[in-house]
Design a protein around this motif. Structure first.
Motif, PDB file in Angstrom:
ATOM      1  N   UNK A 155       0.838  -1.213   0.000  1.00 48.82           N
ATOM      2  CA  UNK A 155       0.000   0.000   0.000  1.00 48.82           C
ATOM      3  C   UNK A 155       0.863   1.250   0.000  1.00 48.82           C
ATOM      4  N   UNK A 156       1.895   1.235   0.820  1.00 46.29           N
ATOM      5  CA  UNK A 156       2.762   2.423   0.915  1.00 46.29           C
ATOM      6  C   UNK A 156       3.582   2.619  -0.353  1.00 46.29           C
ATOM      7  N   UNK A 157       4.013   1.522  -0.967  1.00 42.36           N
ATOM      8  CA  UNK A 157       4.740   1.642  -2.229  1.00 42.36           C
ATOM      9  C   UNK A 157       3.868   2.299  -3.294  1.00 42.36           C
ATOM     10  N   UNK A 158       2.605   1.861  -3.361  1.00 36.06           N
ATOM     11  CA  UNK A 158       1.676   2.451  -4.327  1.00 36.06           C
ATOM     12  C   UNK A 158       1.430   3.918  -4.017  1.00 36.06           C
ATOM     13  N   UNK A 159       1.356   4.239  -2.749  1.00 35.36           N
ATOM     14  CA  UNK A 159       1.151   5.636  -2.344  1.00 35.36           C
ATOM     15  C   UNK A 159       2.327   6.495  -2.792  1.00 35.36           C
ATOM     16  N   UNK A 160       3.538   6.005  -2.608  1.00 31.70           N
ATOM     17  CA  UNK A 160       4.727   6.755  -3.035  1.00 31.70           C
ATOM     18  C   UNK A 160       4.735   6.943  -4.549  1.00 31.70           C
ATOM     19  N   UNK A 161       4.377   5.888  -5.281  1.00 30.32           N
ATOM     20  CA  UNK A 161       4.335   5.988  -6.746  1.00 30.32           C
ATOM     21  C   UNK A 161       3.343   7.045  -7.196  1.00 30.32           C
ATOM     22  N   UNK A 162       2.178   7.084  -6.522  1.00 25.20           N
ATOM     23  CA  UNK A 162       1.158   8.067  -6.896  1.00 25.20           C
ATOM     24  C   UNK A 162       1.628   9.491  -6.650  1.00 25.20           C
ATOM     25  N   UNK A 163       2.569   9.637  -5.725  1.00 19.07           N
ATOM     26  CA  UNK A 163       3.122  10.962  -5.429  1.00 19.07           C
ATOM     27  C   UNK A 163       4.370  11.258  -6.252  1.00 19.07           C
ATOM     28  N   UNK A 164       4.752  10.308  -7.104  1.00 22.48           N
ATOM     29  CA  UNK A 164       5.935  10.504  -7.936  1.00 22.48           C
ATOM     30  C   UNK A 164       7.235  10.312  -7.189  1.00 22.48           C
ATOM     31  N   UNK A 165       7.205   9.563  -6.085  1.00 19.77           N
ATOM     32  CA  UNK A 165       8.396   9.336  -5.271  1.00 19.77           C
ATOM     33  C   UNK A 165       8.889   7.909  -5.458  1.00 19.77           C
ATOM     34  N   UNK A 166      10.133   7.662  -5.058  1.00 19.77           N
ATOM     35  CA  UNK A 166      10.717   6.340  -5.202  1.00 19.77           C
ATOM     36  C   UNK A 166      10.130   5.393  -4.169  1.00 19.77           C
ATOM     37  N   UNK A 167       9.793   4.186  -4.630  1.00 20.32           N
ATOM     38  CA  UNK A 167       9.177   3.190  -3.749  1.00 20.32           C
ATOM     39  C   UNK A 167      10.149   2.683  -2.684  1.00 20.32           C
ATOM     40  N   UNK A 168      11.448   2.998  -2.830  1.00 18.54           N
ATOM     41  CA  UNK A 168      12.441   2.531  -1.865  1.00 18.54           C
ATOM     42  C   UNK A 168      12.559   3.467  -0.660  1.00 18.54           C
ATOM     43  N   UNK A 169      11.772   4.505  -0.596  1.00 24.05           N
ATOM     44  CA  UNK A 169      11.856   5.448   0.514  1.00 24.05           C
ATOM     45  C   UNK A 169      11.592   4.747   1.843  1.00 24.05           C
ATOM     46  N   UNK A 170      12.094   5.320   2.929  1.00 21.65           N
ATOM     47  CA  UNK A 170      11.977   4.715   4.258  1.00 21.65           C
ATOM     48  C   UNK A 170      10.534   4.432   4.639  1.00 21.65           C
ATOM     49  N   UNK A 171       9.617   5.250   4.138  1.00 24.95           N
ATOM     50  CA  UNK A 171       8.187   5.122   4.432  1.00 24.95           C
ATOM     51  C   UNK A 171       7.665   3.740   4.056  1.00 24.95           C
ATOM     52  N   UNK A 172       8.224   3.159   2.971  1.00 27.55           N
ATOM     53  CA  UNK A 172       7.782   1.848   2.491  1.00 27.55           C
ATOM     54  C   UNK A 172       8.819   0.761   2.760  1.00 27.55           C
TER      55      UNK A 172
END
Length: 273
Positions: free
Chosen positions: A207-224
Motif C-alpha cells: 500500500x505504501x509503495x503504491x502511495x509513493x508511486x502516486x506521489x511521484x516518489x521512489x518506492x524505496x523510501x523509508x516510508x515503504x
C-alpha cells in the motif's frame, strides 16, 4: 458479447439518486459498468415523462423510475407500453411488500427520504467532526468523540472515519508514529471508545509503495521500507496493549467490512474485536 450498453433514463419525483444507484449497481455486472444515465428529477406532471419515453425509444434505451404519486405511476406505465419502451419500477415492488406486511397505505409523498430531519443534521455534524479532527489535527476533539481510531499511516483511519460519520458516529483519528508522543488526551479517553487498527506488514508495504508511486516518489523510501514498517507496527501494538483497547486487523478488508466490525464493538460497549 455485445459491447454496447443502453442509455438508461432515470425518472423520479424526487432527486432520483436511489434509482441511479440501483442502475449503476446492476450495470456493474455488465461490461465493467460503463453506462450512460440521464436523470430526470422532480417530475410532477406527465409531460416530461412523455418526452423521456420518446427519447428512450429513439435511442433504444430503457427507463427506470421511482415515482410514488399514483397518477404519475399510471401514466409512465401506460405510456411506456404504448411506445414499446422497456420500463423498470424500482420503488413499486418494495412499496407493495411493505403495504402487504404492515397493512398500511404508503404516504405517497415524494422526497421523504431526503427531508432535513434530526437524523440528517446529526449526520452532517458527524461528517464535519470527522474532517475537523482527522489525522490528530486537534487533540481536544478526542474527548468529544464517540470513537477514536488509532493506527500507523495507511491503515484506513480517514476513510473509516468518514464512513462511520455517515452512520452518525463522531469519529476522530490519531496516527501513531514511534518518534512522536501520542497526545495526552488519548490516555484520558475510555478504552471502550478507542479502536486500534493494524495490518499485515506485507500488505502495508504494498500500500505504501503504491502511495509513493502516486506521489511521484521512489518506492524505496523509508516510508515503504519493511524494517521501518515492522518497527511502526510493533510500536503501535505496544501502545494499543497499554491503552487496553480493541484491535481490528484491516488486512484485505474493505472499509465497509471494517465499519461493520467497529459498530458491533460499539454495540457491545467495547471489548475485544
Amino acid at each position: 458479447m455485445k459491447e454496447h450498453m443502453p442509455i438508461v433514463y432515470v425518472v423520479s419525483d424526487s432527486v432520483g439518486e436511489t434509482a441511479e444507484f440501483v442502475v449503476r449497481a446492476a450495470a456493474s455486472q455488465f461490461n465493467g459498468g460503463r453506462v450512460e444515465i440521464r436523470r430526470v428529477s422532480y417530475v410532477d406532471d406527465p409531460e416530461p415523462i412523455k418526452e423521456v419515453i420518446e427519447a428512450a425509444k429513439e435511442v433504444n434505451g430503457f427507463v427506470a423510475f421511482t415515482l410514488v404519486i399514483p397518477s404519475l405511476r399510471e401514466f409512465i406505465i401506460e405510456e411506456s407500453k404504448r411506445q414499446g419502451v422497456h420500463l423498470v419500477d424500482i420503488m413499486g415492488p418494495m412499496l407493495e411488500a411493505f403495504q402487504n406486511v404492515v397493512q398500511m397505505e404508503p404516504k405517497r409523498r415524494p422526497g421523504l427520504l431526503h427531508q432535513m430531519d434530526d437524523e440528517y443534521f446529526r449526520r452532517v455534524e458527524a461528517i464535519e467532526f470527522a474532517v475537523k479532527y482527522d489525522d490528530g489535527k486537534d487533540p481536544r476533539g478526542l474527548l468529544r468523540a464517540d470513537l477514536v481510531l488509532i493506527g500507523v499511516s495507511r491503515t484506513s483511519k480517514t476513510p473509516l472515519s468518514m464512513y462511520l460519520a455517515h452512520k452518525r458516529i463522531k469519529c476522530a483519528n490519531v496516527p501513531l508514529v514511534p518518534e512522536v508522543e501520542p497526545p495526552e488526551e488519548l490516555f484520558q479517553v475510555s478504552p471502550k471508545k478507542i479502536i486500534g487498527l493494524t495490518i499485515s506488514p506485507n500488505e502495508l508495504n504494498l500500500i505504501r509503495q503504491e502511495r509513493l508511486k502516486s506521489l511521484g516518489l521512489k518506492a524505496q523510501a523509508n516510508y515503504a521500507n519493511l524494517d521501518r514498517i515492522l518497527l511502526e507496527l510493533e510500536y503501535a501494538e505496544k501502545l494499543m496493549r497499554k491503552l487496553g483497547c480493541p484491535v481490528i486487523n484491516v488486512s484485505n478488508k474493505a472499509v465497509e467490512e471494517t465499519a461493520s466490525i467497529v459498530m458491533d464493538i460499539l454495540k457491545r460497549g467495547g471489548g475485544k474485536a
